[in-house]
Motif scaffolding. Structure first.
Motif, PDB file in Angstrom:
ATOM      1  N   ILE A 129       0.836  -1.199   0.000  1.00  0.00           N
ATOM      2  CA  ILE A 129       0.000   0.000   0.000  1.00  0.00           C
ATOM      3  C   ILE A 129       0.872   1.251   0.000  1.00  0.00           C
ATOM      4  O   ILE A 129       1.714   1.438   0.887  1.00  0.00           O
ATOM      5  CB  ILE A 129      -0.933   0.026   1.229  1.00  0.00           C
ATOM      6  CG1 ILE A 129      -1.721  -1.279   1.332  1.00  0.00           C
ATOM      7  CG2 ILE A 129      -1.870   1.226   1.155  1.00  0.00           C
ATOM      8  CD1 ILE A 129      -2.618  -1.580   0.174  1.00  0.00           C
ATOM      9  N   SER A 130       0.658   2.115  -0.984  1.00  0.00           N
ATOM     10  CA  SER A 130       1.408   3.373  -1.051  1.00  0.00           C
ATOM     11  C   SER A 130       0.763   4.452  -0.192  1.00  0.00           C
ATOM     12  O   SER A 130       1.447   5.237   0.457  1.00  0.00           O
ATOM     13  CB  SER A 130       1.487   3.864  -2.499  1.00  0.00           C
ATOM     14  OG  SER A 130       2.047   2.889  -3.341  1.00  0.00           O
ATOM     15  N   GLN A 131      -0.573   4.492  -0.197  1.00  0.00           N
ATOM     16  CA  GLN A 131      -1.268   5.558   0.524  1.00  0.00           C
ATOM     17  C   GLN A 131      -2.714   5.164   0.794  1.00  0.00           C
ATOM     18  O   GLN A 131      -3.344   4.478  -0.013  1.00  0.00           O
ATOM     19  CB  GLN A 131      -1.239   6.857  -0.282  1.00  0.00           C
ATOM     20  CG  GLN A 131      -1.871   8.055   0.428  1.00  0.00           C
ATOM     21  CD  GLN A 131      -1.592   9.354  -0.288  1.00  0.00           C
ATOM     22  OE1 GLN A 131      -0.600  10.028  -0.013  1.00  0.00           O
ATOM     23  NE2 GLN A 131      -2.443   9.705  -1.228  1.00  0.00           N
ATOM     24  N   ILE A 132      -3.223   5.603   1.947  1.00  0.00           N
ATOM     25  CA  ILE A 132      -4.640   5.481   2.283  1.00  0.00           C
ATOM     26  C   ILE A 132      -5.163   6.894   2.513  1.00  0.00           C
ATOM     27  O   ILE A 132      -4.727   7.570   3.446  1.00  0.00           O
ATOM     28  CB  ILE A 132      -4.861   4.618   3.537  1.00  0.00           C
ATOM     29  CG1 ILE A 132      -4.298   3.210   3.333  1.00  0.00           C
ATOM     30  CG2 ILE A 132      -6.346   4.554   3.887  1.00  0.00           C
ATOM     31  CD1 ILE A 132      -4.384   2.335   4.570  1.00  0.00           C
ATOM     32  N   GLN A 133      -6.064   7.327   1.660  1.00  0.00           N
ATOM     33  CA  GLN A 133      -6.566   8.701   1.721  1.00  0.00           C
ATOM     34  C   GLN A 133      -8.063   8.694   2.021  1.00  0.00           C
ATOM     35  O   GLN A 133      -8.829   8.042   1.298  1.00  0.00           O
ATOM     36  CB  GLN A 133      -6.318   9.405   0.380  1.00  0.00           C
ATOM     37  CG  GLN A 133      -6.611  10.889   0.387  1.00  0.00           C
ATOM     38  CD  GLN A 133      -5.474  11.713   0.951  1.00  0.00           C
ATOM     39  OE1 GLN A 133      -4.378  11.203   1.132  1.00  0.00           O
ATOM     40  NE2 GLN A 133      -5.725  12.972   1.215  1.00  0.00           N
ATOM     41  N   PRO A 134      -8.520   9.377   3.069  1.00  0.00           N
ATOM     42  CA  PRO A 134      -9.966   9.425   3.319  1.00  0.00           C
ATOM     43  C   PRO A 134     -10.692  10.133   2.178  1.00  0.00           C
ATOM     44  O   PRO A 134     -10.231  11.163   1.666  1.00  0.00           O
ATOM     45  CB  PRO A 134     -10.084  10.230   4.616  1.00  0.00           C
ATOM     46  CG  PRO A 134      -8.726  10.202   5.224  1.00  0.00           C
ATOM     47  CD  PRO A 134      -7.759  10.121   4.087  1.00  0.00           C
TER      48      PRO A 134
END
Length: 419
Positions: A24-29
């Motif tokens: 996973i590179s990024q988790i953005q809401p």
């Protein structure tokens, strides 16, 4: 928003690992839905959406039913592909659609008072002068004398505008979010009809030829600031022909189901704030009965209905709209779909008029006079919204409960006879 960090990120990473995603590179809401939370998940090679369902929403929808329609609509290329569902159906992983913007022709600030006046008088000539020209500069037009809603006539004087003031802009679809009550819809329809009637006199005097409905619609179509109504019509027509599946609920049955749940909670001690809002709902039960009866009278047969096609549940890509969030999808009254679009989108009176006439044209599930029931359908959309808010408040506590009270108070004035 900043990326998710800390404990929340660890919990979401564990869920994503169950779905087979580990790099996973990024988790953005993403913007929260009113009954779920969504996250944009980025890996080195792909993008996804992870949705977390709220526990309280389980009382409103069958997850099996929701997933049935989501998969069906994804197969029809009208929804993102559903890739994974957790065993407890709390989390869904789906395709991420990179939504595009809607080109729109905004009216200059000098015209704001005149555009607001459309809701109070039949002054669509302003829209005609600005939008029908298809140019970026306007000379002072010659505007016919137009009857006002009061007695007598008035002249409309339009300012000279520069090309900079009449430039196109890009709107995300959610920027179209607005609220339209049945009263506002009725008012807009009346003013459009009045304007078309006055325009007909001018046309008939000029060429003594009948003015067909297609000609009237074509004229109104030239007055619109964007193609939102056309894209919505395309989606509604595509949804209309989808298989209904094994699920069905009428508007009357939905009302009775929600009302029964509320009455069950009324026996418990939900506090004065909750009980006072219940009393408000109880005060309009006669009107609700009348609206549901009106809708039942114009129904020939049900169709597939998403039932929550508000701007936040629609994504625009490649000149097509895609649906998300199928918690309320079922077979139901065809006016359910039209009502939510009219009630929640920022459309001009001309766009609403076009959408209504084109949606109803030859609709096999409705009687020929179904147009008279549209205000009742809009009323019931907002009625269900306040039922939903009060039921959600019954399942929650503290600040979250107050948030649902606030939604109730926001929706309540949109219902006719609400005080």
């Amino acid at each position: 928003m900043p990326p998710i960090i800390g404990q929340d990120k660890d919990a979401l990473l564990a869920v994503l690992a169950q779905a087979g995603l580990t790099d996973i590179s990024q988790i953005q809401p993403l913007a929260d839905g009113l009954s779920n939370h969504n996250y944009h998940i980025e890996t080195p090679t792909a993008h996804y959406v992870l949705r977390e369902n709220a526990d309280a929403a389980d009382s409103f929808c069958s997850r099996e039913q929701e997933l049935f329609y989501w998969r069906h609509l994804a197969k029809a290329k009208l929804a993102p592909e559903l890739l994974w569902v957790s065993g407890d159906q709390r989390y869904y992983l789906s395709q991420y659609i990179f939504a595009q913007s809607l080109p729109s022709f905004p009216l200059a600030s000098q015209f704001a008072p005149l555009m607001e006046d459309i809701e109070g008088r039949a002054n669509l000539l302003t829209e005609k002068a600005i939008l029908a020209s298809g140019t970026y500069t306007l000379e002072q037009p010659e505007v016919p004398r137009e009857p006002s809603m009061a007695s007598g006539y008035q002249e409309l004087s339009l300012p000279n505008l520069s090309s900079k003031e009449l430039s196109w802009k890009e709107l995300s679809w959610k920027d179209l979010e607005s609220q339209c009550s049945a009263a506002t819809f009725d008012q807009g329809e009346t003013h459009i009809e009045a304007w078309l009637q006055s325009h007909a006199y001018i046309k008939l005097a000029a060429d003594q030829q009948a003015w067909s409905l297609s000609e009237r619609l074509a004229l109104l179509d030239s007055l619109t600031p964007n193609r939102a109504h056309s894209l919505l019509l395309q989606l509604l027509q595509q949804l209309r022909v989808q298989a209904t599946g094994p699920y069905h609920i009428s508007i009357t049955e939905q009302w009775q189901e929600y009302h029964g749940q509320l009455l069950a909670f009324a026996a418990a001690d939900k506090g004065e704030a909750w009980q006072s809002r219940l009393a408000q709902l109880l005060s309009i039960q006669t009107q609700i009965y009348d609206w549901t009866a009106t809708l039942a009278d114009c129904l020939v047969e049900p169709q597939f209905c998403h039932r929550d096609l508000n701007p936040h549940n629609l994504l625009l890509k490649d000149n097509q709209l895609y649906c998300i969030d199928f918690e309320y999808a079922t077979a139901s009254h065809p006016l359910c779909e039209l009502a939510v679009v009219l009630a929640t989108h920022q459309l001009t009176p001309a766009q609403r008029y076009l959408l209504v006439w084109q949606y109803l044209a030859g609709h096999p599930g409705l009687t020929s006079d179904a147009i008279k029931a549209i205000p009742a359908a809009i009323e019931m959309y907002w009625v269900f919204a306040v039922y939903w808010a009060l039921l959600m408040a019954a399942y929650t506590h503290g600040e979250r409960q107050q948030e649902y009270f606030d939604w109730f108070d926001h929706f309540w004035p949109l219902i006719s006879h609400a005080s």
